[in-house]
Scaffold this motif. Structure first.
Motif, PDB file in Angstrom:
ATOM      1  N   ILE A 859       0.838  -1.204   0.000  1.00  0.00           N
ATOM      2  CA  ILE A 859       0.000   0.000   0.000  1.00  0.00           C
ATOM      3  C   ILE A 859       0.872   1.253   0.000  1.00  0.00           C
ATOM      4  O   ILE A 859       0.568   2.243  -0.677  1.00  0.00           O
ATOM      5  CB  ILE A 859      -0.951  -0.016   1.214  1.00  0.00           C
ATOM      6  N   PHE A 860       1.972   1.223   0.746  1.00  0.00           N
ATOM      7  CA  PHE A 860       2.887   2.373   0.764  1.00  0.00           C
ATOM      8  C   PHE A 860       3.435   2.648  -0.638  1.00  0.00           C
ATOM      9  O   PHE A 860       3.473   3.801  -1.094  1.00  0.00           O
ATOM     10  CB  PHE A 860       4.033   2.103   1.739  1.00  0.00           C
ATOM     11  N   ALA A 861       3.867   1.592  -1.330  1.00  0.00           N
ATOM     12  CA  ALA A 861       4.393   1.773  -2.688  1.00  0.00           C
ATOM     13  C   ALA A 861       3.313   2.276  -3.635  1.00  0.00           C
ATOM     14  O   ALA A 861       3.574   3.132  -4.495  1.00  0.00           O
ATOM     15  CB  ALA A 861       4.984   0.461  -3.192  1.00  0.00           C
ATOM     16  N   LEU A 862       2.081   1.768  -3.499  1.00  0.00           N
ATOM     17  CA  LEU A 862       0.993   2.206  -4.361  1.00  0.00           C
ATOM     18  C   LEU A 862       0.645   3.671  -4.101  1.00  0.00           C
ATOM     19  O   LEU A 862       0.377   4.432  -5.048  1.00  0.00           O
ATOM     20  CB  LEU A 862      -0.225   1.311  -4.155  1.00  0.00           C
ATOM     21  N   GLU A 863       0.637   4.076  -2.850  1.00  0.00           N
ATOM     22  CA  GLU A 863       0.380   5.491  -2.543  1.00  0.00           C
ATOM     23  C   GLU A 863       1.448   6.393  -3.150  1.00  0.00           C
ATOM     24  O   GLU A 863       1.136   7.488  -3.652  1.00  0.00           O
ATOM     25  CB  GLU A 863       0.317   5.684  -1.027  1.00  0.00           C
ATOM     26  N   TRP A 864       2.697   5.941  -3.132  1.00  0.00           N
ATOM     27  CA  TRP A 864       3.756   6.744  -3.750  1.00  0.00           C
ATOM     28  C   TRP A 864       3.550   6.820  -5.261  1.00  0.00           C
ATOM     29  O   TRP A 864       3.776   7.875  -5.870  1.00  0.00           O
ATOM     30  CB  TRP A 864       5.117   6.111  -3.430  1.00  0.00           C
ATOM     31  N   MET A 865       3.127   5.733  -5.874  1.00  0.00           N
ATOM     32  CA  MET A 865       2.857   5.757  -7.310  1.00  0.00           C
ATOM     33  C   MET A 865       1.729   6.722  -7.639  1.00  0.00           C
ATOM     34  O   MET A 865       1.793   7.459  -8.643  1.00  0.00           O
ATOM     35  CB  MET A 865       2.510   4.350  -7.792  1.00  0.00           C
ATOM     36  N   TRP A 907      -7.853  -0.756  -4.293  1.00  0.00           N
ATOM     37  CA  TRP A 907      -8.784  -0.509  -5.389  1.00  0.00           C
ATOM     38  C   TRP A 907      -9.094   0.984  -5.510  1.00  0.00           C
ATOM     39  O   TRP A 907      -9.081   1.553  -6.609  1.00  0.00           O
ATOM     40  CB  TRP A 907     -10.062  -1.318  -5.145  1.00  0.00           C
ATOM     41  N   SER A 908      -9.372   1.626  -4.387  1.00  0.00           N
ATOM     42  CA  SER A 908      -9.695   3.055  -4.430  1.00  0.00           C
ATOM     43  C   SER A 908      -8.517   3.900  -4.892  1.00  0.00           C
ATOM     44  O   SER A 908      -8.692   4.902  -5.597  1.00  0.00           O
ATOM     45  CB  SER A 908     -10.153   3.517  -3.031  1.00  0.00           C
ATOM     46  N   LEU A 909      -7.297   3.509  -4.515  1.00  0.00           N
ATOM     47  CA  LEU A 909      -6.123   4.254  -4.963  1.00  0.00           C
ATOM     48  C   LEU A 909      -5.941   4.145  -6.468  1.00  0.00           C
ATOM     49  O   LEU A 909      -5.639   5.135  -7.154  1.00  0.00           O
ATOM     50  CB  LEU A 909      -4.864   3.735  -4.245  1.00  0.00           C
ATOM     51  N   VAL A 910      -6.119   2.944  -7.014  1.00  0.00           N
ATOM     52  CA  VAL A 910      -5.972   2.764  -8.460  1.00  0.00           C
ATOM     53  C   VAL A 910      -7.051   3.530  -9.206  1.00  0.00           C
ATOM     54  O   VAL A 910      -6.787   4.175 -10.236  1.00  0.00           O
ATOM     55  CB  VAL A 910      -6.001   1.264  -8.816  1.00  0.00           C
ATOM     56  N   ASP A 911      -8.278   3.504  -8.707  1.00  0.00           N
ATOM     57  CA  ASP A 911      -9.375   4.214  -9.381  1.00  0.00           C
ATOM     58  C   ASP A 911      -9.201   5.727  -9.324  1.00  0.00           C
ATOM     59  O   ASP A 911      -9.801   6.446 -10.138  1.00  0.00           O
ATOM     60  CB  ASP A 911     -10.713   3.834  -8.737  1.00  0.00           C
ATOM     61  N   SER A 912      -8.392   6.228  -8.399  1.00  0.00           N
ATOM     62  CA  SER A 912      -8.216   7.680  -8.284  1.00  0.00           C
ATOM     63  C   SER A 912      -7.379   8.273  -9.413  1.00  0.00           C
ATOM     64  O   SER A 912      -7.381   9.489  -9.600  1.00  0.00           O
ATOM     65  CB  SER A 912      -7.562   8.018  -6.935  1.00  0.00           C
ATOM     66  N   VAL A 913      -6.679   7.434 -10.169  1.00  0.00           N
ATOM     67  CA  VAL A 913      -5.858   7.907 -11.290  1.00  0.00           C
ATOM     68  C   VAL A 913      -6.605   7.561 -12.581  1.00  0.00           C
ATOM     69  O   VAL A 913      -6.756   6.384 -12.927  1.00  0.00           O
ATOM     70  CB  VAL A 913      -4.466   7.255 -11.281  1.00  0.00           C
ATOM     71  N   VAL A 914      -7.065   8.575 -13.281  1.00  0.00           N
ATOM     72  CA  VAL A 914      -7.897   8.359 -14.461  1.00  0.00           C
ATOM     73  C   VAL A 914      -7.132   7.622 -15.560  1.00  0.00           C
ATOM     74  O   VAL A 914      -7.681   6.743 -16.237  1.00  0.00           O
ATOM     75  CB  VAL A 914      -8.420   9.718 -14.979  1.00  0.00           C
ATOM     76  N   THR A 915      -5.868   7.966 -15.748  1.00  0.00           N
ATOM     77  CA  THR A 915      -5.105   7.378 -16.854  1.00  0.00           C
ATOM     78  C   THR A 915      -4.804   5.898 -16.646  1.00  0.00           C
ATOM     79  O   THR A 915      -4.332   5.237 -17.581  1.00  0.00           O
ATOM     80  CB  THR A 915      -3.784   8.134 -17.035  1.00  0.00           C
ATOM     81  N   TRP A 916      -5.032   5.369 -15.451  1.00  0.00           N
ATOM     82  CA  TRP A 916      -4.781   3.955 -15.218  1.00  0.00           C
ATOM     83  C   TRP A 916      -5.968   3.078 -15.593  1.00  0.00           C
ATOM     84  O   TRP A 916      -5.881   1.846 -15.549  1.00  0.00           O
ATOM     85  CB  TRP A 916      -4.412   3.717 -13.758  1.00  0.00           C
TER      86      TRP A 916
END
Length: 994
Positions: A859-865, A907-916
């Motif tokens: 989760i830490f790495a995903l938040e940084w991404m 899931w919520s972190l990934v959905d927060s980036v539109v280009t992903w």
């Protein structure tokens, strides 16, 4: 007028007329002090390192330090005088105190004793002598120095501080002491600090911020800037920035840098950036504007019109910097061309702000062409390269009516357009321009070639002398490169001889490259999907309509036949050619043969292979290696030989019993197959069946490679990358008797961790590529632990194993924290990332921590991404592979957290980036598991290795997908394994390519 449309692609400054030719001055810093001889280098400003240039033949002869008796004649043959800064640098490079004393006595009469570098040099000399041993010259120099320091408001206490700085053991320590202890500083000391190799990116960032603060602090920023202990900028005099950055005091520069000193400073900063932080070259390029603003320039109606003297200075500075920006990065040079081109555009845009615009001389035009020739092809250029006939010359093919209406000039590459712009400015072509034209896709007579990415060293003097020679070997080497297959390359090679020329080493080097990649294509069945010329890869030969007679005449010789022919011509491998031959040798013995043929002494060869080629390594020889290896063997030779050893790391494979040699087999759960060490099997007929014992280096190459790296204190990072990559390979065998035993995986991790510890001990900083290989080795280790625990049918694993794996995970987590350091927005134009970390590196890290179920770290790495997704989107726009790697990273994250309490957050972190484009789908997960799951990959690899061994026998290239190649060799372009596609995850068609 039609051509103007295509010239405009290069940028607005190229639309201005240029009339003046000025010869730029080159700056040649000296070699380093307190640094092992493997880091001795040529000029920072005018020569790239040996491994970074094509069409050049640097000698493998070592540079020997001048004997004592020649110190009295230092520079006397070339210059009548020696500058104080040059004298100080030479003095610091001398290690022996008695030789330093001789040098001081030989040069003190040539120097002004009231000059600050001379004062420091004299202080270093007489501080080691009792005062009663001073001669009259020392006493007079001391008296003059005291007066000069007093007039400047200084004392010998300041000189003592300067001496402390220059006598530090490493460049990073010098920079840190310089930034933390001095309140007033001389410019010569800053230049001396920048002369030595900085090893840490954080140190270089502090140095760059220091230059912005204390050299350019009042030119255009409008406030005074300084830097805190962590290297972050702070500001004063600007309310918005003051609240953001804080303030820690105003700098007090001793005096401004003159033009010559400033140019030297910029060249040395660019050299440091090319070594360890290529994106920062854009930061250095932005320093030119504030410096020029300090010059008195008249401004009439918002148009800047400098005085003639200042105009000449600015033109000279611009042209010198454009040439320095054309030099490639030391590591991954082709990936870094985007930064070189961005930096050049900064300089070119600055030139158009003056009236008249700053003038480009011929070397400056050539520098722009160099960068464009090495840059990634545009979509227009790639399409043009694919629309070519498969015959030679490769004329354009018209596929539809729109192609038929296209003008011929529309097929010109950017480098050809820049060359035409140079000719319009009144400069005639020399041999270098002919080389760049051929690589850019067009012969000087207009005949098309294949546009090929390449770095070419520009040697102006040689270029002018050989410009009229139609048989110039460098030009013909370019013709060999600008082809699509080995048949076309061989035709260019033989045409040179038919015209009466004698092939040179540079032509053989180009032909060797074609043969190596043809061998790889044939052995692996690799299909190249990129545009021709994007990478080194060659295409299949089209000879279906040719009879066997003509096919045999057109077929090029084999690798060994070409090498034997080269020796018969009286040519010995050296420089780049030797480096390439060693790294791509078909066997370790052949690599040793190439080194022997190059003239390397038997003493040096014993250091490399550990003793006699037929006996066990001598303990006496190995004890000598750690003492004087670097005095006998060139560092780049050691690095190339280490890469060769790592290519031949033994691998365990499952083969049918009838193909297995009884002595080296191990029991397997499969009744019809046994485990075997592939390298031993390949050499059994040559040695062991004759009753001879194989050389121990052949049996344990990785152990010997690690020993060479430790003994030589190798600071060339690709050599370490080669070791870590070999250790990360599946089914690696470090102990032959444990073939097929999981113990080899645990040993591989221990060797990787020990190598990393030694890597840090000599002062090097782990970069993303090395981090990726270490993560892959840890993933094998952690998954083995998990796999073993599952086989125990519910029995918990031993506590000691759990502790070992968790302790090992701390290593990669700590390195990840170092790599993801980001820079806040500042007026210094610093890159966002300290390290060029990409999706491929993040994917390897996620897989490694997922193997131990460390969900918090995922989760830490995903938040940084997510926080840095804008930067990743920008990278993906430039690199078509980045979108694939980011998607693979997201899929690995989903697989890791699926079914846990962390799934919702991810899931919520990934959905927060539109280009992903949202959470990975089930179909993508299924394809990922088939391609990346360990059990599936291992079984597939075993089947492929067994079938290839039976069908092809002795073939090196099937063991590794690619050879270990350092920054000098472009392994591929962004389109090597997949067709170009826009960076949008919506297509989701990434598993069908590559």
């Amino acid at each position: 007028m039609q051509s103007r449309l295509y010239f405009s692609r290069l940028g607005e400054p190229f639309l201005h007329k240029t009339l003046l030719i000025s010869r730029p001055r080159s700056f040649r810093p000296f070699k380093l002090r307190h640094v092992p001889t493997n880091t001795l280098r040529q000029s920072h400003s005018s020569r790239p390192r040996i491994a970074n240039s094509d069409f050049a033949e640097p000698s493998c002869t070592r540079k020997v330090r001048m004997p004592r008796q020649h110190y009295e004649n230092v520079k006397s043959s070339r210059h009548a005088t020696i500058t104080p800064t040059e004298a100080l640098a030479t003095y610091l490079d001398i290690q022996d105190d008695s030789e330093r004393s001789v040098f001081w006595k030989a040069t003190r009469h040539k120097l002004r004793w009231d000059n600050l570098p001379t004062i420091l040099l004299h202080y270093l000399h007489f501080s080691q002598l009792p005062e009663d041993h001073w001669d009259s010259h020392d006493k007079e120099a001391y008296r003059i120095a005291s007066i000069a320091l007093s007039d400047r408001g200084l004392s010998f206490t300041d000189v003592e501080d300067w001496a402390t700085i220059v006598l530090e053991e490493s460049a990073d320590e010098r920079v840190n002491v310089f930034l933390t202890t001095l309140t007033r500083y001389p410019s010569f000391l800053l230049l001396e600090i920048c002369r030595t190799d900085v090893l840490q990116v954080g140190t270089l960032k502090k140095l760059l911020v220091h230059i912005w603060q204390r050299v350019l602090h009042k030119s255009s920023l409008g406030f005074d800037l300084t830097v805190n202990a962590s290297g972050n900028p702070t500001a004063q005099g600007h309310s918005s920035l003051e609240s953001s950055f804080g303030f820690s005091g105003s700098p007090i520069p001793l005096h401004d840098l003159e033009e010559n000193a400033f140019s030297i400073l910029i060249h040395r900063l660019l050299y440091q950036c090319r070594r360890i932080w290529p994106p920062a070259v854009v930061t250095v390029a932005h320093m030119i504007g504030p410096y020029i603003d300090t010059l008195p320039i008249a401004c009439v109606d918002d148009v800047r019109t400098p005085r003639p003297a200042h105009y000449r200075r600015m033109c000279r500075l611009q042209n010198n910097l454009l040439q320095a920006l054309a030099l490639p990065a030391v590591y991954e040079p082709f990936e870094s061309t985007i930064y070189s081109w961005s930096a050049q555009k900064v300089i070119l845009a600055l030139s158009s702000t003056f009236s008249p615009p700053l003038i480009l001389d011929q070397p400056a035009y050539q520098a722009v062409v160099q960068v464009l020739a090495a840059s990634k092809k545009s979509a227009f250029e790639s399409r043009s390269a694919t629309l070519r006939t498969r015959t030679w010359p490769p004329w354009r093919v018209e596929q539809d009516g729109m192609d038929a209406q296209r003008e011929l000039e529309e097929d010109l590459s950017r480098s050809i357009a820049a060359l035409m712009r140079k000719r319009e400015s009144g400069y005639s072509d020399v041999s270098f321009d002919m080389i760049m034209s051929i690589l850019g896709g067009q012969e000087p007579d207009g005949t098309p070639t294949i546009q090929t990415r390449a770095f070419v060293k520009n040697r102006p003097l040689v270029s002018y002398v050989m410009s009229q020679d139609p048989l110039n070997p460098s030009i013909w080497a370019a013709r060999i490169e600008a082809t699509r297959d080995v048949q076309e390359a061989w035709a260019a090679f033989t045409e040179h001889s038919e015209q009466g020329g004698k092939p040179s080493l540079i032509m053989y080097h180009a032909m060797f490259r074609k043969l190596v990649y043809e061998r790889r294509r044939r052995s692996t069945g690799y299909v190249y999907n990129g545009a021709p010329g994007d990478g080194r890869e060659v295409q299949p030969v089209i000879d279906d309509n040719i009879s066997d007679f003509y096919r045999s005449r057109l077929r090029p010789p084999s690798y060994n036949e070409l090498y034997e022919n080269m020796l018969r011509q009286g040519l010995r491998p050296s420089g780049l050619c030797l480096n390439f031959l060693v790294r791509h040798a078909p066997s370790i013995r052949e690599g040793i043969r190439y080194l022997h043929d190059s003239g390397l002494s038997a003493h040096a060869l014993r250091y490399l292979h550990g003793g006699d080629t037929e006996n066990a390594p001598s303990n006496e020889v190995k004890s000598m290696v750690s003492q004087d290896m670097m005095q006998v063997v060139e560092p780049w030779i050691i690095g190339g030989f280490v890469a060769l050893l790592c290519r031949f790391a033994p691998r365990a494979v499952l083969v049918p019993k009838e193909n297995m040699w009884e002595r080296h087999r191990q029991p397997s759960s499969k009744s019809d197959k046994v485990w075997a060490v592939r390298e031993v099997m390949k050499g059994r007929r040559q040695k062991d069946l004759q009753g001879q014992r194989p050389h121990p280096v052949f049996a344990q190459p990785l152990q010997h490679a690690a020993f060479l790296l430790e003994a030589s204190k190798q600071k060339h990072r690709p050599a370490w990358h080669a070791l870590w990559k070999a250790l990360s390979q599946p089914n690696l065998v470090l102990i032959p008797k444990l073939s097929g035993n999981p113990k080899n995986v645990e040993i591989a991790w221990r060797v990787s961790a020990a190598a990393l510890k030694e890597f840090h001990r000599i002062g090097l900083e782990l970069d993303p590529l090395g981090f990726k290989h270490i993560c892959e080795t840890f993933t094998k280790y952690a998954k083995l632990f998990t796999k073993v625990s599952q086989r125990q049918e519910g029995n918990p694993p031993k506590a000691s194993k759990i502790v070992q794996v968790l302790a090992a995970s701390k290593v990669i987590k700590a390195e990840f924290k170092k790599l993801i350091v980001c820079n806040n927005p500042s007026p210094f134009h610093l890159p966002r990332f300290n390290h060029s970390i990409r999706g491929v590196h993040l994917h390897a890290y996620i897989r490694s921590i997922a193997a131990i179920d460390n969900y918090d770290e995922i989760i830490f790495a995903l938040e940084w991404m997510v926080d840095n997704h804008v930067e990743f989107d920008a990278i993906a726009e430039r690199n078509s592979r980045e979108g694939r790697h980011l998607l693979l990273t997201l899929i690995a994250i989903r697989i890791a957290v699926e079914g846990t309490v962390f799934e919702g957050r991810a899931w919520s972190l990934v959905d927060s980036v539109v280009t992903w484009d949202g959470w990975p789908t089930d179909d993508e997960v299924a394809k990922y598991k088939m391609q990346y799951e360990t059990d599936y990959v291992t079984e597939k690899l075993e089947q492929e290795e067994a079938s290839k061994f039976k069908a092809e026998g002795d073939n090196r290239d099937v063991i590794f997908e690619g050879d270990i190649i350092d920054g000098a060799e472009p392994e591929q372009n962004d389109t090597k394994k997949e067709t170009k596609a826009p960076y949008r995850f919506a297509s989701r068609n990434l598993f069908n390519s590559g």
